[in-house]
Write an enzyme that holds these catalytic residues in place. Structure first.
Site, PDB file in Angstrom:
ATOM      1  N   ALA A 119       7.629 -48.534  99.059  1.00 18.85           N
ATOM      2  CA  ALA A 119       8.150 -47.766 100.189  1.00 18.85           C
ATOM      3  C   ALA A 119       7.594 -46.352 100.129  1.00 18.85           C
ATOM      4  CB  ALA A 119       9.667 -47.744 100.145  1.00 18.85           C
ATOM      5  N   GLY A 125       8.997 -52.206  97.630  1.00 19.74           N
ATOM      6  CA  GLY A 125       9.162 -52.797  98.952  1.00 19.74           C
ATOM      7  C   GLY A 125       8.057 -53.757  99.325  1.00 19.74           C
ATOM      8  N   GLU A 160       9.029 -56.962  97.730  1.00 24.04           N
ATOM      9  CA  GLU A 160      10.187 -57.453  98.489  1.00 24.04           C
ATOM     10  C   GLU A 160       9.748 -58.052  99.821  1.00 24.04           C
ATOM     11  OE1 GLU A 160      13.904 -54.699  97.114  1.00 24.04           O
ATOM     12  OE2 GLU A 160      12.187 -53.648  97.982  1.00 24.04           O
ATOM     13  N   GLU A 208      11.480 -49.592  90.748  1.00 20.16           N
ATOM     14  CA  GLU A 208      12.467 -48.650  91.279  1.00 20.16           C
ATOM     15  C   GLU A 208      13.289 -47.930  90.214  1.00 20.16           C
ATOM     16  OE1 GLU A 208      11.688 -51.423  94.766  1.00 20.16           O
ATOM     17  OE2 GLU A 208      11.740 -51.548  92.591  1.00 20.16           O
TER      18      GLU A 208
END
Length: 259
Positions: free
Chosen positions: A66, A112, A115, A135
């Site tokens: 992200a 992300g 994911e 993360e």
């Protein structure tokens, strides 16, 4: 067709969506997430589209995470809202699509990005791919479904290891653990995704959508996957595609589900 952060290419019944932020290693910001949602929503509603391929531009990354600068100063309530928004508009949306989504993982798929790949129905990776959920090294946890989908795919122990160490695994290890379906060279990655798509396109679009809903039901609280399978199985009997498929079988010919 091109948007500011994605490139959309339609080839027959296959739509390829390329995340196009190579200078940011294709990191997901809010704008890109919105563009992906609109492209995928349009594909899901388009009867001509049977399969979607997701990939990243450039040679380095599928999606390297992200865009951290967008939320570095968020308060707890804002972080929770960001996660809920992302789940609804993109990650859960992909998982629930009627059309199979194939993630073609070229290079880094981190945070992300991993994911996004895990929300897809099928994953193929180039042999230079690296995957992980880093993360916790930033003082946060995966927030777009990573703690749940990684556990579903590789098991609780391996998921804990990957999340807690914030480490990366290579493509071969990802294949060993069932995180990806196939590994190939970077040059052959899209061709492999297209080959899988071609096999999918030979089959009933309605039945494929029903199978996606039945498989997903196994992982949803409050739903009984077996009951969902029975429901979707019965519903298939009322479709023209069931008539075509069974008739073609008895006539010893190939079924024609698409024009």
């Amino acid at each position: 067709m091109s948007e500011s952060n994605i490139i959309i290419q339609e080839n027959g019944h296959v739509l390829t969506v390329t995340i196009n932020r190579p200078n940011q290693l294709n990191a997901l910001n809010r704008e890109t997430i919105l563009e992906l949602h609109e492209a995928l929503k349009s594909a899901n509603q388009d009867e001509n589209i049977g399969v979607v391929i997701l990939t990243g531009s450039g040679e380095k990354a599928f999606v390297a995470g992200a865009d951290i600068k967008e939320f570095a100063n968020f308060k707890p309530s804002e972080g929770q809202e960001l996660s809920a928004w992302g789940h609804e508009i993109l990650f859960n949306y992909i998982e629930a699509m009627d059309k199979p989504v194939i993630a073609a993982i070229n290079g880094f798929a981190l945070g992300g990005g991993l994911e996004l790949a895990m929300a897809s129905h099928i994953r193929v990776a180039s042999d230079n791919a690296r995957m992980g959920l880093p993360e916790v090294s930033l003082g946060v946890i995966p927030g777009y479904g990573g703690t749940q989908r990684l556990t579903q795919l590789v098991g609780k122990g391996k998921a804990f290891e990957m999340i807690a160490t914030a480490g990366m695994i290579n493509a071969d290890e990802a294949l060993q653990w069932g995180l990806v379906n196939h590994v190939t060279t970077p040059e052959e990655l899209i061709a492999l995704a297209e080959k899988i798509a071609a096999k999918i396109l030979k089959n009933s679009p309605n039945a494929i959508g029903a199978a996606i809903r039945a498989v997903n039901a196994n992982f949803k609280d409050g739903l009984n996957g077996y009951d969902k399978e029975i429901e979707e199985f019965g519903r298939c009997f009322g479709t023209p595609e069931f008539v075509e498929g069974t008739t073609a079988f008895m006539e010893k010919r190939k079924a024609e589900f698409r024009k």
